[in-house]
Design a protein around this motif. Structure first.
Motif, PDB file in Angstrom:
ATOM      1  N   GLN A   1       0.826  -1.224   0.000  1.00  0.00           N
ATOM      2  CA  GLN A   1       0.000   0.000   0.000  1.00  0.00           C
ATOM      3  C   GLN A   1       0.855   1.267   0.000  1.00  0.00           C
ATOM      4  O   GLN A   1       0.358   2.357  -0.281  1.00  0.00           O
ATOM      5  CB  GLN A   1      -0.893  -0.015   1.242  1.00  0.00           C
ATOM      6  N   ILE A   2       2.145   1.112   0.300  1.00  0.00           N
ATOM      7  CA  ILE A   2       3.019   2.294   0.391  1.00  0.00           C
ATOM      8  C   ILE A   2       3.505   2.655  -1.007  1.00  0.00           C
ATOM      9  O   ILE A   2       4.321   1.949  -1.595  1.00  0.00           O
ATOM     10  CB  ILE A   2       4.197   2.014   1.357  1.00  0.00           C
ATOM     11  N   LYS A   3       2.957   3.733  -1.543  1.00  0.00           N
ATOM     12  CA  LYS A   3       3.230   4.087  -2.933  1.00  0.00           C
ATOM     13  C   LYS A   3       3.690   5.533  -3.024  1.00  0.00           C
ATOM     14  O   LYS A   3       3.217   6.385  -2.277  1.00  0.00           O
ATOM     15  CB  LYS A   3       1.967   3.927  -3.770  1.00  0.00           C
ATOM     16  N   GLU A   4       4.572   5.766  -4.005  1.00  0.00           N
ATOM     17  CA  GLU A   4       5.032   7.135  -4.223  1.00  0.00           C
ATOM     18  C   GLU A   4       3.979   7.914  -5.013  1.00  0.00           C
ATOM     19  O   GLU A   4       3.782   9.105  -4.814  1.00  0.00           O
ATOM     20  CB  GLU A   4       6.359   7.078  -4.994  1.00  0.00           C
ATOM     21  N   SER A   5       3.328   7.203  -5.932  1.00  0.00           N
ATOM     22  CA  SER A   5       2.272   7.833  -6.730  1.00  0.00           C
ATOM     23  C   SER A   5       1.206   6.775  -6.983  1.00  0.00           C
ATOM     24  O   SER A   5       1.421   5.588  -6.721  1.00  0.00           O
ATOM     25  CB  SER A   5       2.854   8.328  -8.057  1.00  0.00           C
ATOM     26  N   GLU A   6       0.069   7.168  -7.523  1.00  0.00           N
ATOM     27  CA  GLU A   6      -1.057   6.249  -7.740  1.00  0.00           C
ATOM     28  C   GLU A   6      -0.669   5.035  -8.584  1.00  0.00           C
ATOM     29  O   GLU A   6      -1.070   3.919  -8.307  1.00  0.00           O
ATOM     30  CB  GLU A   6      -2.199   7.012  -8.437  1.00  0.00           C
ATOM     31  N   ASP A   7       0.145   5.285  -9.660  1.00  0.00           N
ATOM     32  CA  ASP A   7       0.475   4.180 -10.565  1.00  0.00           C
ATOM     33  C   ASP A   7       1.746   3.417 -10.137  1.00  0.00           C
ATOM     34  O   ASP A   7       2.214   2.526 -10.832  1.00  0.00           O
ATOM     35  CB  ASP A   7       0.602   4.663 -12.024  1.00  0.00           C
TER      36      ASP A   7
END
Ligand code: CMC
Length: 447
Positions: A37-43
């Motif tokens: 779930q840890i994301k820099e951006s949506e994609d």
């Protein structure tokens, strides 16, 4: 309001985004899938854990074997290895590992009967065995013939059927010693010896190995007992390299013979089941007690390893090594002292006083003394990993059953960090520049 589970969780802040996350902690672990779930951006794909060689990753929940590497503790299903080695037998321990509890008298008798009556192999397997070169390594033969068993028992692919699983367990524990002994006799050109089901598990194996023209082989009781204890000591060791191979391969839902063949293949390597063979070669190479100091110096300077020392999990004396050292002296009373023993004792003495080994917590492991015993009993070094495989079979099978029944397990499929070339266009052969002097340029390799 404070989260009541807060004390059982891990708070992480992603400094790339400033966002915070709370991951649950269960049994002292976090699920690496929770990192996704840890994301820099949506994609963004999401954060992965990177753990080459599984240094800090649990791949399963298990109830079979407990190890405390810092304290040097090993227990099968809760029972200390020292008690099992002293009081149990290999087949009883195999039952314990596979079924979870010690058997009562009747169950043990039935279990023993069932294993003993699965010791024969199909006659076609003998022809398969004959196809190996006279000097084939017995462990290579074992890998091939255990894998070949899957073609004789196609019913084994019904891994979801409990009765089928039970049958394959009996067949495998029963037949591995037969295949092991045949691989030895093939090498010597001796006729194969049929199993003798009147003898104990270890006694029958000794008979299939060493019986010549006598009507009935009578194993030496001290050697028979020592071998049985050695099998107990090797019977399981939680998620080691070969067990991980068995679990990983069986996660594709393949039959157990193929999965156990993968375990044998993993055990063949010098850093795992091949280590006791490597210990003997090392001791023979050292040649004399006078050369021990120089050898230790060369190990410290990075020229090779002290085989039979060190362990991924034990940062203390391997409890199995302690028991094996004691057995070694009992066996040598019968067989005469192995001349390499003095070199081993001196190596151990110097290493245990040396800062290099103390600082890295390197202690003797199960393989340091086992090879000396096997050698004194008349087994050639090539057979050592095969002996390990006989002992480890119940552990592999217990872990296989646990794996098959675990609803959380899926096909084993790690991720990778891709650091290779980015997308590029194919260049026709005539348009490619010369690539310098790599090995392919130096000509055709002929055998
Ligand atoms: N001799 C000398 N140095 C060693 C040894 C050894 N046997 N084992 C580890 N080291 C050093 C290693 O060079 C490293 O030093 P540094 O930090 O300066 O680079 C440090 O100790 C840590 O070693 P590692 O390779 O990171 O440890 P590991 O957990 O990856 O390896 C091992 C475990 C069993 C593969 C290793 O100790 C080894 O190669 N031992 C010799 C082979 C052996 O006896 N194997 C049998 C294992 S027990 C039975 C089984 O499970 O099959």
């Amino acid at each position: 309001m404070a989260d009541p589970n807060h004390c059982n969780s891990l708070s992480i802040t992603d400094n790339r985004t400033g966002k915070s996350y709370e991951l649950p902690i269960e049994h002292g672990t976090v699920r690496t899938m929770d990192l996704r779930q840890i994301k820099e951006s949506e994609d963004d794909f999401g954060l992965l854990g990177y753990d080459p060689s599984f240094l800090n990753t649990a791949s399963c929940k298990s109830q079979i074997t407990f190890i405390d590497g810092e304290k040097g503790i090993l227990r099968y299903r809760g029972y200390p290895i020292e008690q099992l080695a002293e009081k149990s037998s290999f087949l009883e321990t195999a039952y314990l590992l596979i079924k979870g509890e010690l058997p009562d008298k009747e169950r043990l008798a039935v279990w023993t009967y069932n294993i003993r009556h699965h010791t024969m192999i199909h006659a076609n397997l003998t022809k398969f065995m004959d196809g190996f070169r006279y000097d084939a390594h017995p462990m290579g033969i074992l890998v091939g013939t255990v894998g070949a068993l899957s073609t004789f028992y196609p019913d084994a692919k019904n891994i979801g059927d409990e009765e089928s699983r039970k049958l394959q367990v009996r067949r495998l524990i029963g037949k591995i010693p037969t295949l092991a002994a045949m691989s030895f006799r093939h090498h010597l050109g001796f006729p194969y010896v049929l199993p003798d089901n009147d003898l104990s598990y270890a006694g029958n194996f000794l008979s299939m190995m060493f019986r010549m023209t006598e009507q009935k082989y009578e194993p030496n009781p001290v050697l028979e007992k020592a071998l049985d204890v050695l099998f107990i000591l090797h019977a399981d060791h939680e998620q080691n390299c070969s067990t991980n191979a068995v679990r990983s391969v069986s996660s594709s839902k393949v039959d157990p013979y193929s999965a156990i063949a993968a375990g044998c293949a993993a055990l063949y390597g010098p850093l795992h089941g091949g280590a006791n063979e490597a210990v003997i070669r090392m001791l023979e190479g050292i040649g004399s007690v006078d050369n021990v100091s120089a050898f230790i110096k060369s190990v410290k300077s990075g020229k090779g390893r002290l085989m039979g020392f060190g362990h991924r999990v034990y940062k203390n004396y391997d409890p199995r090594a302690r028991i094996i050292k004691k057995i070694a002296f009992e066996v040598f009373e019968e067989t005469g002292r192995n001349p390499l023993l003095d070199i081993a004792i001196e190596l151990e003495r110097i290493a245990l006083e040396d800062d290099y080994f103390i600082g890295r917590k390197l202690y003797p492991n199960v393989d340091f003394y086992s090879g000396l015993i096997y050698q004194a009993m008349g087994f050639p070094t090539d057979m050592f990993p095969v002996l390990f495989a006989i002992g480890r079979a119940p552990g592999w099978l217990a872990q296989w059953i646990e794996h098959v029944k675990d609803p959380e397990q899926k096909i084993a499929r790690p991720r990778q960090i891709f650091l290779g070339a980015p997308c590029r266009d194919y260049v026709p052969l005539d348009e490619r520049p010369s690539r310098g002097d790599d090995e392919e340029k130096f000509g055709i390799c002929r055998l």
